[in-house]
Write a protein that holds these residues in place. Structure first.
Motif, PDB file in Angstrom:
ATOM      1  N   VAL A  49       6.119  -0.875 -17.562  1.00 37.88           N
ATOM      2  CA  VAL A  49       6.085  -0.283 -16.827  1.00 37.88           C
ATOM      3  C   VAL A  49       4.323  -0.120 -17.542  1.00 37.88           C
ATOM      4  O   VAL A  49       4.434   0.650 -18.251  1.00 37.88           O
ATOM      5  N   ASP A  50       3.577  -0.845 -16.474  1.00 35.81           N
ATOM      6  CA  ASP A  50       2.222  -0.860 -16.585  1.00 35.81           C
ATOM      7  C   ASP A  50       1.720   0.840 -15.781  1.00 35.81           C
ATOM      8  O   ASP A  50       2.539   1.311 -14.424  1.00 35.81           O
ATOM      9  N   THR A  51       0.991   1.064 -15.942  1.00 37.30           N
ATOM     10  CA  THR A  51      -0.095   2.998 -15.534  1.00 37.30           C
ATOM     11  C   THR A  51      -1.340   2.188 -14.598  1.00 37.30           C
ATOM     12  O   THR A  51      -2.565   3.314 -15.794  1.00 37.30           O
ATOM     13  N   PRO A  52      -1.993   1.585 -14.148  1.00 40.27           N
ATOM     14  CA  PRO A  52      -3.099   1.477 -13.761  1.00 40.27           C
ATOM     15  C   PRO A  52      -3.352   2.795 -12.798  1.00 40.27           C
ATOM     16  O   PRO A  52      -2.935   3.299 -12.597  1.00 40.27           O
ATOM     17  N   GLY A  53      -4.128   2.867 -13.639  1.00 44.86           N
ATOM     18  CA  GLY A  53      -5.925   4.203 -13.055  1.00 44.86           C
ATOM     19  C   GLY A  53      -5.570   4.827 -13.612  1.00 44.86           C
ATOM     20  O   GLY A  53      -6.193   6.670 -13.309  1.00 44.86           O
ATOM     21  N   PHE A  54      -4.830   5.232 -14.844  1.00 43.69           N
ATOM     22  CA  PHE A  54      -4.526   6.715 -15.649  1.00 43.69           C
ATOM     23  C   PHE A  54      -6.767   6.289 -16.153  1.00 43.69           C
ATOM     24  O   PHE A  54      -6.594   5.372 -16.786  1.00 43.69           O
ATOM     25  N   GLY A  55      -7.062   7.959 -16.316  1.00 41.48           N
ATOM     26  CA  GLY A  55      -8.223   7.929 -17.117  1.00 41.48           C
ATOM     27  C   GLY A  55      -9.317   7.422 -15.786  1.00 41.48           C
ATOM     28  O   GLY A  55      -9.908   7.766 -16.735  1.00 41.48           O
TER      29      GLY A  55
END
Lengths: 366, 337
Positions: free
Chosen positions: A81-87
């Protein structure tokens, strides 16, 4: 190793299912790590889209991707599970909530499934068994966002901190950085997955292996999906004007150790902790909230409703059955009473009859 | 131009000026802006080849993370061949380090404007000093994370705001994390975004520039953002001690142009554009601030109910301007030389 494989012998043919999540600001090497781990372009690199779009804050997008791996002859059905956009936003508060929401909704699915009267034998377990958190290689210590994230997520998932893009750190800088991070983690009481072992129960090999892995935390990762030539050998790595770094060289990066721990030696442990400990905690919290009529904040998912509903149904059933039993008891008691009364009445009648008979006999005799 | 019939000797005015200026010394104020851990302090120390500022990074676990952007100024005097440079380095620890970074740039913008404001106040005093202490920021080095992707939304917002009040020079920090291809792609992407958002960066175009200067400026604009590596430690390369970094697979020489663009940045800041940075601060940024302020004063004296200027209007005072209805610079600022 035999004792560890023992329990899995049956599963070896069927293969394992394992889910892990990668979280970190863009540019910390998340995507490349995943592609290096799976040895293929599983996740697309951040596309250089329009410069006109860059200032738009897209928020965080949670994307699971499935891939089949073969690890030493063992089939692993891996979900990443990738979470692009975090931070990446100016205000990142919402990112946390989205990730926690995702983790909890997987637990809710399991909860609902467990409470179903007729369960689905092919139900797919999507719980996240490990979360790799990518720390930026600043060389100082943890940032506020790092501390906050790990703190909030560790009650729901095994958090393994990782230093992304560690190639720019010198050996001394890396040593100091790792030490400071671990000091911070201890200081802020962040419960990470630290390869737990019991010095009394576990055998020597396990203790040694786990304590060694523990000293490597946080893993310094260098990833690459490109091949370069170093001293005549073709290896995965990155080529700089001053030298080349090799991904699989343990002197350059902890990648190989992390990979084997994640996909081989500690895969089962991570899954067990997720199920026996983290999921159970969530379940207890959730159910006690529902029974006490606690506040159901946030959007009620279907699974959520179903879970609480089925719990309520079950309790209704129990109550009804109890009532029935009580009714039966009362009825029986009443019958007994009636019967007794009848008996008494009959005895009375009998006695009076006997008395009359005795009196009649006396009269005859006289 | 009229022709001369003999040697007059007024060409020595350049030496006369030089003599005066050497006595007075030069003042240069530089600000560094960027998230913690990008090597800001190390880079400044590398550029000026001396240990001028300390890293403000959190290194003890019981030290709490900073919750706001703080401004810290350090002053030094460095000398080279009889030329004295009074250097003010303004650091901005805490910028961009929180979970919610809304408005973390405001203390920075305010500080820059406060320096303009202080200078204007001194200028408008009836009895003013012969040489006004110049605390205005001449150059702002903006540090970008070497993510290899693109500018972050916060970078774009802050670059826009900064470029309106100060000379901004963006640099790619810790660029030894990027391979050459990644670096080139990253730079191109950044340039596209800067153009799209109309962010005006130093050096600016000027009609006074001759061909040589224009060519130089073009080449600088081509290089921006500078991909730099800083180091205060020496490593041995070919038997010589140079400033660099030795990691597990190679030795990076900071002064090697094939490794990074440090040399270009250093020359740009100190050898070719130092004087121009100071001048454009005065002639472009300060002038813009000044005219806005004075117009606001004029308006407010004509119509007392008109809305105030962006910065509180300045009222010229007699004698030493110490107390007035003004925001004065933060207490940790400008040391008096």
């Amino acid at each position: 190793m035999a004792h560890r494989l023992g329990g899995r012998r049956k599963n070896v043919k069927k293969g394992f299912q394992f889910t892990f999540m990668v979280v970190g600001a863009s540019g910390t090497g998340r995507t490349t790590f995943v592609n290096t781990l799976c040895d293929s372009g599983v996740l697309p690199k951040k596309i250089s889209d329009n410069p006109e779009e860059a200032h738009n804050e897209a928020g965080i997008k949670i994307k699971p991707v499935s891939v089949e791996l073969d690890e030493d002859g063992v089939r692993i059905s891996l979900t990443i599970v990738d979470t692009p956009g975090f931070g990446d936003n100016i205000d990142n508060e919402k990112c946390f909530q989205e990730i926690v929401g995702y983790l909890e909704s997987q637990y809710d699915d399991i909860l609902a499934e467990e409470n179903r009267i007729k369960r689905n034998p092919r139900f797919r377990d999507n719980r996240v068994h490990a979360l790799l958190y990518f720390i930026a290689p600043t060389g100082h210590a943890l940032r506020e966002i790092d501390i906050e994230l790990m703190r909030r997520l560790s009650p729901r998932v095994n958090v393994i901190p990782v230093i992304g893009r560690a190639d720019s750190l010198t050996p001394q800088e890396l040593r100091d950085f790792k030490r400071r991070i671990m000091e911070d983690i201890e200081h802020y009481n962040i419960p990470i997955y630290n390869f737990p072992y019991d010095p009394e129960e576990d055998d020597e090999d396990t203790v040694e292996e786990n304590s060694e892995l523990r000293t490597l935390l946080p893993f310094a990762i260098i990833g690459s999906d490109e091949e370069i030539v170093v001293n005549g050998r073709t290896v995965r790595g990155r080529q700089y004007p001053w030298g080349a770094v090799e991904v699989d060289n343990p002197k350059h990066s902890d990648f190989a150790r992390l990979r084997s721990a994640l996909l081989s030696s500690h895969l089962q442990d991570l899954k067990e902790i997720t199920h026996d400990f983290l999921y159970e905690n969530y379940r207890t919290e959730k159910l006690s909230r529902t029974i006490n009529g606690g506040d159901q904040d946030g959007a009620a998912l279907d699974a959520d409703e179903m879970a609480s509903q089925s719990v309520r149904l079950k309790e209704e059933q129990l109550r009804r059955e109890e009532e029935k039993l009580r009714d039966i008891e009362l009825k029986v008691q009443k019958e007994i009473q009636e019967k007794r009364q009848e008996l008494l009445a009959k005895e009375e009648a009998l006695r009076s009859l006997e008395a009359r008979l005795a009196a009649a006999q006396l009269q005859d005799a006289a | 131009m009229s022709a001369l019939n003999g040697y007059v000797g007024f060409d020595t005015i350049t030496q006369q000026i030089e003599k005066k200026l050497l006595k007075r010394g030069f003042q240069f104020n530089v600000m560094v802006v960027g998230q913690s851990g990008l090597g800001k302090s190390t880079l400044v120390n590398t550029i000026f080849a001396s240990h001028l500022i300390e890293s403000k990074g959190r290194v003890a676990c019981d030290e709490p993370p900073r919750q706001t952007t703080e401004i810290e100024t350090v002053g030094h005097i460095i000398e080279e061949n009889g030329v004295r440079l009074k250097l003010n380095i303004v650091d901005t620890p805490g910028y961009g380090d929180q979970v919610n970074n809304e408005n973390c740039w405001e203390p920075i913008i305010k500080y820059i404007k406060d320096q303009h404001s202080a200078y204007l106040r001194k200028e408008l005093t009836a009895t003013r000093e012969k040489y006004i202490q110049d605390s205005r920021i001449h150059c702002c080095l903006f540090f970008l994370t070497p993510s290899g992707h693109a500018l972050k939304p916060i970078d774009i917002v802050v670059l826009k705001k900064l470029s309106e009040v100060v000379n901004v020079v963006p640099v790619i920090a810790k660029s030894d994390a990027l391979t050459l291809e990644e670096r080139a792609a990253f730079k191109m992407r950044i340039k596209q975004e800067l153009t799209f958002h109309n962010i005006r960066l130093y050096p600016y175009e000027s009609e006074e520039d001759d061909e040589q200067e224009q060519a130089l400026n073009e080449s600088i604009r081509d290089l921006i953002p500078f991909a730099v590596v800083g180091s205060e430690r020496n490593v041995v390369v070919d038997g010589k001690a140079v400033r660099g970094r030795k990691n597990r697979y190679g030795v990076i020489n900071v002064e090697n142009e094939d490794h990074c663009e440090f040399v270009h940045l250093r020359n740009f800041l100190t050898r070719t554009h130092l004087q121009d940075l100071i001048e454009t601060t005065a002639q472009i940024h300060y002038e813009a601030f000044r005219s806005k302020q004075l117009l606001a004063i004029k308006e407010s004296t004509q119509q007392p109910t008109s809305p105030g200027a962006v910065h509180p209007p300045i009222t010229p005072v007699n004698g030493n301007a110490s107390s007035s209805a003004l925001t004065s610079p933060t207490s940790t600022s400008v040391p008096a030389f």
